[in-house]
Design a protein around this motif. Structure first.
Motif, PDB file in Angstrom:
ATOM      1  N   LYS B  11       0.826  -1.202   0.000  1.00  0.00           N
ATOM      2  CA  LYS B  11       0.000   0.000   0.000  1.00  0.00           C
ATOM      3  C   LYS B  11       0.867   1.261   0.000  1.00  0.00           C
ATOM      4  O   LYS B  11       0.594   2.233  -0.718  1.00  0.00           O
ATOM      5  CB  LYS B  11      -0.907  -0.009   1.232  1.00  0.00           C
ATOM      6  CG  LYS B  11      -2.004   1.031   1.163  1.00  0.00           C
ATOM      7  CD  LYS B  11      -2.909   0.957   2.372  1.00  0.00           C
ATOM      8  CE  LYS B  11      -3.930   2.096   2.333  1.00  0.00           C
ATOM      9  NZ  LYS B  11      -4.655   2.185   3.614  1.00  0.00           N
ATOM     10  N   TYR B  14       2.449   1.905  -3.303  1.00  0.00           N
ATOM     11  CA  TYR B  14       1.434   2.365  -4.250  1.00  0.00           C
ATOM     12  C   TYR B  14       1.097   3.837  -4.008  1.00  0.00           C
ATOM     13  O   TYR B  14       1.037   4.628  -4.944  1.00  0.00           O
ATOM     14  CB  TYR B  14       0.177   1.511  -4.115  1.00  0.00           C
ATOM     15  CG  TYR B  14      -0.960   1.983  -4.970  1.00  0.00           C
ATOM     16  CD1 TYR B  14      -0.968   1.741  -6.339  1.00  0.00           C
ATOM     17  CD2 TYR B  14      -2.041   2.676  -4.416  1.00  0.00           C
ATOM     18  CE1 TYR B  14      -2.003   2.173  -7.139  1.00  0.00           C
ATOM     19  CE2 TYR B  14      -3.094   3.106  -5.206  1.00  0.00           C
ATOM     20  CZ  TYR B  14      -3.075   2.848  -6.569  1.00  0.00           C
ATOM     21  OH  TYR B  14      -4.107   3.282  -7.358  1.00  0.00           O
ATOM     22  N   LEU B  58       1.637  -1.691 -10.515  1.00  0.00           N
ATOM     23  CA  LEU B  58       1.065  -2.930  -9.986  1.00  0.00           C
ATOM     24  C   LEU B  58       0.624  -3.860 -11.118  1.00  0.00           C
ATOM     25  O   LEU B  58       0.029  -3.410 -12.094  1.00  0.00           O
ATOM     26  CB  LEU B  58      -0.158  -2.604  -9.125  1.00  0.00           C
ATOM     27  CG  LEU B  58       0.100  -2.148  -7.697  1.00  0.00           C
ATOM     28  CD1 LEU B  58      -1.174  -1.615  -7.090  1.00  0.00           C
ATOM     29  CD2 LEU B  58       0.639  -3.296  -6.863  1.00  0.00           C
ATOM     30  N   ARG B  63      -2.608  -5.819  -7.823  1.00  0.00           N
ATOM     31  CA  ARG B  63      -3.834  -5.100  -7.550  1.00  0.00           C
ATOM     32  C   ARG B  63      -4.743  -5.883  -6.610  1.00  0.00           C
ATOM     33  O   ARG B  63      -5.400  -5.307  -5.745  1.00  0.00           O
ATOM     34  CB  ARG B  63      -4.569  -4.777  -8.848  1.00  0.00           C
ATOM     35  CG  ARG B  63      -3.977  -3.583  -9.571  1.00  0.00           C
ATOM     36  CD  ARG B  63      -4.940  -3.043 -10.620  1.00  0.00           C
ATOM     37  NE  ARG B  63      -5.308  -4.057 -11.611  1.00  0.00           N
ATOM     38  CZ  ARG B  63      -4.611  -4.359 -12.691  1.00  0.00           C
ATOM     39  NH1 ARG B  63      -3.483  -3.725 -12.931  1.00  0.00           N
ATOM     40  NH2 ARG B  63      -5.026  -5.281 -13.526  1.00  0.00           N
ATOM     41  N   LEU B  66      -3.333  -5.287  -3.226  1.00  0.00           N
ATOM     42  CA  LEU B  66      -3.628  -3.921  -2.791  1.00  0.00           C
ATOM     43  C   LEU B  66      -5.077  -3.817  -2.330  1.00  0.00           C
ATOM     44  O   LEU B  66      -5.368  -3.188  -1.310  1.00  0.00           O
ATOM     45  CB  LEU B  66      -3.371  -2.931  -3.926  1.00  0.00           C
ATOM     46  CG  LEU B  66      -3.688  -1.469  -3.584  1.00  0.00           C
ATOM     47  CD1 LEU B  66      -2.738  -0.943  -2.525  1.00  0.00           C
ATOM     48  CD2 LEU B  66      -3.651  -0.588  -4.824  1.00  0.00           C
ATOM     49  N   GLU B  70      -6.355  -2.560   1.286  1.00  0.00           N
ATOM     50  CA  GLU B  70      -7.225  -1.421   1.545  1.00  0.00           C
ATOM     51  C   GLU B  70      -8.473  -1.818   2.327  1.00  0.00           C
ATOM     52  O   GLU B  70      -9.022  -1.024   3.073  1.00  0.00           O
ATOM     53  CB  GLU B  70      -7.586  -0.750   0.221  1.00  0.00           C
ATOM     54  CG  GLU B  70      -6.398   0.045  -0.290  1.00  0.00           C
ATOM     55  CD  GLU B  70      -6.626   0.670  -1.650  1.00  0.00           C
ATOM     56  OE1 GLU B  70      -7.513   0.185  -2.377  1.00  0.00           O
ATOM     57  OE2 GLU B  70      -5.914   1.631  -1.969  1.00  0.00           O
TER      58      GLU B  70
END
Lengths: 300, 300
Positions: B11, B14, B58, B63, B66, B70
């Motif tokens: 995270k 990113y 990513l 993804r 991620l 999140e």
DNA sequence: CATGATTTATGAATTTATTTCATCAATAAA
DNA sequence: TTTATTGATGAAATAAATTCATAAATCATG
């Protein structure tokens, strides 16, 4: 810092009932678990377990961690299984949930061509949800929800995929079969067979009997559609099902069906999915396929 | 095994855009992040990042991780903050979300006595949700949701806490102030001021203008209730707000209000909360307090 | 195109964390 | 009391994460 491992340990102790058993189930030593728990307790200066005799009981703090574990661990596992599939060059698993019993029969007709068109994608269909289909969709337990009531939420998009008419089904020799359509009072002396779900989810009640202030003579519940139809064919009661389902399953034409009310009860099935975040695009592909094979049973 | 730390790292990379920056934000060396990413990539045999020039992008696999991060990281953080509070002998934080602008004023009146009655509990009020209030309630971002539309879900319980009438507000010198109640056509030549939210959430439209097939001359949006009322007092437009709110805020009596339609638009505010799992019982305490101080503005 | 600045990758060393082993203390059953 | 059984603990061993030093790659610039 609370770690995934800590969550696994707390959950295991809780479900196994003891550290020793939990240790075995996690392929660890009992000592490892004890140390891990001690670490959590010392870093947060809060007891997680309380000893009652030699049983371990979660404290308030422990319960909040267990709650976290139960919400979060399945998501780790799902992501990992997706990663494994990607490593094998496969596409993801499309997890479809259903909220209505006869949806299943319709779903089968879409799933088959989907699996053929995307041989690297898997489909998993789930019927029972501990907290309802929307929650499951929401909590990433399923990716697609087939439902007759599209509860509007900002994060969820619904696509209508199938229209059908819900009809009353009876044996061909049943007196009601002579009527052109069914009125609520007609059912007062009948035995109604339905799936074993809450009454509020049965359209015969919500949209037909209850508004007219009518009741049936008896109400029986049966799990499987096939058995249900055999009961109906044997004259043991009537039921309400999608018209197309009867047309498909009633090969010996032992069954008759009539509209519920003059206009009939018309329903739409929707496919709901979360907005955004579909790693393989499988959700979109499935919806597209469901729409392309769209067949309406609604006389339109 | 994917760990909380891995999620934090992915995270951070990113959001920071680079490993070096992410490393700084996590108080780790760049090398640590590189090794961590390599470990994930080798254990799952899937690349997580693709290098485009010297930017990290990513991959599909990345993804999905991620996404997991999140969803899951905020929950870890919230549980931890709860643990810290428990360690201090304090009770939890009650996170209340709101879906209607003027709710806030009502909420303040309940929050004050609640904080006094439970000095070890904290309250946090949130107004903006990335995915809607229900999702927030559901995803454990808030514990209590104050809303005028109680969307029925199996896991969420609603308690009605406040009835009020939504009235049209105008300056005392406004021509409409001479009428005993407002009809939809009356607004055709008016400027309507509302909060900047979707039209579908504004009752003046949904329950008053649209059903009567009427439109207003102009529609302006303003964030703050106070400014809104000053605009109205200055004769720059009319607005629709809860009656009690006007009675409370209009000290100089520059404002008049009239019912929307003869019966008026009557609303109920509900407090929604998740069933079960309230470690401190704060949710129940708050609802109890909201009900005990129950004041109806609805003339009943 | 050479140069310097910046960014990620890597191997070895180091530090930190986890796990096991052996053992003790507490509990419950016989 | 005796005897399993269960959790707790300190020390040792193992495993994992992190750093350090440095290499390789990328990009902007004169």
């Amino acid at each position: 810092m609370i770690d995934r491992q800590h969550l696994k340990i707390i959950k295991a102790i809780y479900t196994c009932g003891s550290m020793t058993e939990a240790a075995a189930s996690l392929h660890l030593s009992q000592s490892a678990l004890s140390h891990a728990m001690k670490k959590v307790e010392t870093t947060y200066k809060v007891p997680v377990w309380r000893k009652e005799g030699r049983k371990l009981v979660l404290t308030q703090a422990g319960r909040s961690i267990l709650g976290l574990a139960e919400r979060v661990l399945p998501q780790f596992e799902h992501t990992e299984s997706m990663l494994h599939r990607m490593a094998q060059g496969k596409q993801g698993i499309l997890r479809i949930g259903m909220e209505c019993h006869p949806c299943f029969e319709w779903l089968l007709k879409v799933v088959a061509p989907f699996l053929k068109a995307y041989p690297d994608a898997d489909v998993d269909v789930r019927r029972a949800f501990s907290f309802g289909g929307l929650q499951a969709l929401h909590g990433f337990d399923i990716d697609l929800l087939l439902t007759p009531d599209p509860l509007r939420l900002d994060t969820i998009t619904y696509t209508p995929v199938f229209n059908y008419e819900q009809v009353l089904v009876m044996s061909t020799s049943h007196p009601l079969a002579s009527k052109s359509f069914i009125q609520p009072v007609d059912l007062c002396s009948e035995t109604l067979i339905t799936y074993p779900v809450e009454l509020s989810r049965l359209d015969v009640f919500c949209q037909f009997l209850t508004p007219a202030n009518c009741a049936v003579k008896a109400h029986k519940t049966i799990e499987t559609t096939e058995i249900m139809l055999q009961m109906v064919a044997a004259g043991r009661g009537v039921t309400a099902l999608p018209k197309w389902l009867i047309q498909e399953l009633d090969e010996q034409s032992e069954l008759a069906f009539r509209s519920l009310g003059e206009p009939g009860i018309h329903k739409t099935l929707y496919l709901g999915h979360r907005k955004g975040g579909d790693p393989f695009g499988l959700v979109d592909k499935f919806i597209e396929m469901a729409l392309s094979g769209l067949h309406n049973d609604d006389g339109e």
